[in-house]
Design an enzyme around this catalytic site. Structure first.
Site, short mmCIF file in Angstrom:
data_model
loop_
_atom_site.label_atom_id
_atom_site.label_comp_id
_atom_site.label_asym_id
_atom_site.label_seq_id
_atom_site.Cartn_x
_atom_site.Cartn_y
_atom_site.Cartn_z
N ARG A 76 -4.90 7.95 3.04
CA ARG A 76 -4.95 6.78 2.15
C ARG A 76 -5.90 5.71 2.66
O ARG A 76 -6.52 5.00 1.86
CB ARG A 76 -3.55 6.20 1.98
CG ARG A 76 -2.62 7.13 1.22
CD ARG A 76 -1.21 6.60 1.27
NE ARG A 76 -0.30 7.44 0.51
CZ ARG A 76 1.03 7.29 0.55
NH1 ARG A 76 1.56 6.33 1.30
NH2 ARG A 76 1.80 8.07 -0.16
N LYS A 96 -2.90 -15.38 11.61
CA LYS A 96 -2.25 -16.50 10.93
C LYS A 96 -1.25 -17.23 11.83
O LYS A 96 -0.63 -16.62 12.70
CB LYS A 96 -1.51 -16.00 9.68
CG LYS A 96 -2.33 -15.09 8.79
CD LYS A 96 -1.65 -14.72 7.50
CE LYS A 96 -2.38 -13.58 6.81
NZ LYS A 96 -2.06 -12.25 7.36
N ASP A 119 -6.69 -7.74 8.65
CA ASP A 119 -5.87 -8.94 8.44
C ASP A 119 -4.51 -8.77 9.10
O ASP A 119 -3.71 -7.93 8.69
CB ASP A 119 -5.68 -9.16 6.94
CG ASP A 119 -4.78 -10.38 6.65
OD1 ASP A 119 -5.34 -11.47 6.43
OD2 ASP A 119 -3.54 -10.23 6.65
N VAL A 124 -0.55 3.08 6.43
CA VAL A 124 -0.55 3.66 7.78
C VAL A 124 -0.98 5.12 7.73
O VAL A 124 -1.01 5.80 8.75
CB VAL A 124 0.86 3.56 8.42
CG1 VAL A 124 1.24 2.09 8.67
CG2 VAL A 124 1.92 4.26 7.57
N HIS A 184 0.10 -19.60 7.61
CA HIS A 184 0.72 -18.46 6.91
C HIS A 184 1.48 -18.88 5.65
O HIS A 184 1.40 -18.22 4.62
CB HIS A 184 1.64 -17.73 7.89
CG HIS A 184 1.84 -16.28 7.56
ND1 HIS A 184 2.02 -15.33 8.53
CD2 HIS A 184 1.90 -15.62 6.39
CE1 HIS A 184 2.18 -14.15 7.95
NE2 HIS A 184 2.10 -14.30 6.65
N LYS A 214 -2.67 -2.33 2.42
CA LYS A 214 -2.03 -1.81 3.64
C LYS A 214 -1.74 -0.33 3.49
O LYS A 214 -1.22 0.10 2.45
CB LYS A 214 -0.73 -2.57 3.91
CG LYS A 214 0.09 -2.03 5.08
CD LYS A 214 1.22 -1.12 4.65
CE LYS A 214 2.02 -0.58 5.83
NZ LYS A 214 3.01 0.44 5.43
N TYR A 260 3.50 -10.66 12.33
CA TYR A 260 3.55 -9.19 12.17
C TYR A 260 3.86 -8.48 13.48
O TYR A 260 4.13 -7.28 13.48
CB TYR A 260 2.23 -8.65 11.61
CG TYR A 260 1.79 -9.21 10.28
CD1 TYR A 260 2.66 -9.95 9.48
CD2 TYR A 260 0.50 -8.99 9.82
CE1 TYR A 260 2.23 -10.47 8.27
CE2 TYR A 260 0.07 -9.51 8.60
CZ TYR A 260 0.94 -10.25 7.83
OH TYR A 260 0.50 -10.75 6.64
N LEU A 286 -1.53 -3.94 -4.04
CA LEU A 286 -1.01 -2.78 -4.80
C LEU A 286 0.41 -3.06 -5.28
O LEU A 286 1.10 -2.13 -5.71
CB LEU A 286 -1.02 -1.52 -3.92
CG LEU A 286 -2.35 -1.20 -3.23
CD1 LEU A 286 -2.20 0.00 -2.29
CD2 LEU A 286 -3.43 -0.91 -4.27
P1 A2P Z 1 1.84 3.74 3.29
O1 A2P Z 1 1.58 2.68 4.32
O2 A2P Z 1 2.97 4.64 3.66
O3 A2P Z 1 0.58 4.48 2.91
P2 A2P Z 1 0.36 -3.39 -0.57
O4 A2P Z 1 -0.95 -3.35 0.15
O5 A2P Z 1 0.27 -3.86 -1.98
O6 A2P Z 1 1.44 -4.13 0.20
O7 A2P Z 1 0.86 -1.87 -0.71
C1 A2P Z 1 1.20 -1.14 0.43
C2 A2P Z 1 2.10 0.01 0.05
O8 A2P Z 1 1.38 0.95 -0.76
C3 A2P Z 1 2.59 0.75 1.24
O9 A2P Z 1 3.91 1.15 0.96
C4 A2P Z 1 1.64 1.94 1.34
O10 A2P Z 1 2.34 3.02 1.92
C5 A2P Z 1 1.30 2.21 -0.11
N1 A2P Z 1 -0.07 2.71 -0.29
C6 A2P Z 1 -1.21 2.19 0.20
N2 A2P Z 1 -2.29 2.86 -0.22
C7 A2P Z 1 -1.83 3.85 -1.00
C8 A2P Z 1 -2.47 4.90 -1.73
N3 A2P Z 1 -3.78 5.04 -1.72
N4 A2P Z 1 -1.67 5.74 -2.42
C9 A2P Z 1 -0.33 5.60 -2.44
N5 A2P Z 1 0.32 4.64 -1.77
C10 A2P Z 1 -0.41 3.77 -1.06
#
Ligand code: A2P
Length: 269
Positions: free
Chosen positions: A230, A69, A44, A226, A102, A224, A49, A184
């Site tokens: 994770r 979007k 997505d 990076v 969007h 999301k 972005y 998250l």
């Molecule tokens: P990062 O990209 O450094 O891993 P959302 O999808 O709700 O916007 O949440 C994204 C945020 O949660 C980002 O800051 C990401 O950081 C962090 N995040 C994503 N997956 C995990 C995970 N499995 N454990 C801890 N933090 C995570």
């Protein structure tokens, strides 16, 4: 295997995908390539972005379900058609699987014209499915009444602390699939003690518990990250279930003050 939902146009969409909001342009190709290796079946992105080029590079020659979007500045009938062309070019594709407005962008108020452009793009096969993002019941009612075409998807802020129960009920009545952004809570939910308890009991991480909750709630979810570890963790959610006690505990986290992002009714951009 991974689960899919059926959209109101008959097409199927993977229930779990990678979100790339705030994934820097220079990282996008690497992150998306790693996601494909990890088994992700959907990505997505959005014009706003600024990473469509990298996403498109990584997806070249793949049939990964791709969402992008229409940005607020490009609202309007002709503007939307032009913006779609520009996104498609950056993505290196003639068509996308899902094209979303969007934001309703109430200041410009041209979302009905934009929606008519999306209806045309779908008829032409360039946007295989069409939908919206951050629309309220009022916005949805307007486009449905004025065009007779119901969006396949409304992508909204949704996580255990902001569960959007009323809007989800409206979606269910109209055959609109709900897609959760910031599932998250932008990471802010990962320290929640109730989620920590469930994570310990199930032997999963809090992120995995939250993603499983979205899936069990029938939502489309696009966490999301990076981080390569994770990425793998967030897709390793098809081998466990949440019991009734866990679902009840998570239901209790919902709060009227739980919104993190802009309120679509008052957003001024
Ligand atoms: P990062 O990209 O450094 O891993 P959302 O999808 O709700 O916007 O949440 C994204 C945020 O949660 C980002 O800051 C990401 O950081 C962090 N995040 C994503 N997956 C995990 C995970 N499995 N454990 C801890 N933090 C995570």
């Amino acid at each position: 295997g991974q689960s899919e939902v059926t959209l109101n146009d008959g097409r199927r969409m993977p229930q779990l995908g990678l979100g790339v909001w705030r994934t820097p342009a220079d990282d996008a190709a690497r992150v998306v390539a790693a996601a494909l290796d990890a088994g992700y079946q959907a990505v997505d992105t959005a014009s706003a972005y600024k990473n469509e080029d990298g996403v498109g590079q990584a997806l070249a020659g793949r049939d990964t379900f791709l969402t992008t979007k229409l940005w607020n500045d490009d609202q309007g009938y002709d503007e939307a058609l032009r913006a779609f062309d520009a996104s498609a070019k950056r993505l290196g594709r003639d068509s996308v699987d899902l094209y979303l407005i969007h934001w309703p962008a109430p200041k410009k108020g041209r979302f009905v014209d934009s929606w008519k452009a999306l209806v045309r793009l779908q008829r032409e096969g360039r946007a295989k499915s069409i939908g919206v993002s951050n629309f309220t019941e009022d916005h949805l009612t307007r486009i449905i009444d004025e065009t007779g075409v119901t969006p396949a998807v409304n992508q909204i802020e949704l996580h255990p602390r902001f569960q959007q129960t009323a809007l989800r009920a409206f979606h269910a009545r109209h055959g609109i699939q709900t897609e959760s952004w910031s599932p998250l809570g932008q990471g802010q939910l990962l320290e929640d003690p109730a989620l920590g308890d469930i994570a310990r009991r199930t032997g999963k991480s809090p992120a995995q518990v939250i993603i499983r909750w979205h899936l069990d709630s029938g939502l489309i979810v696009i966490p999301k990250t990076v981080n390569p570890e994770r990425l793998k963790q967030n897709i390793a959610v098809f081998d466990f279930a949440l019991d009734a006690a866990a679902m009840e505990a998570i239901a209790g986290l919902d709060s009227p003050e739980g919104r993190i992002g802009p309120d679509p009714m008052t957003a001024t951009f």
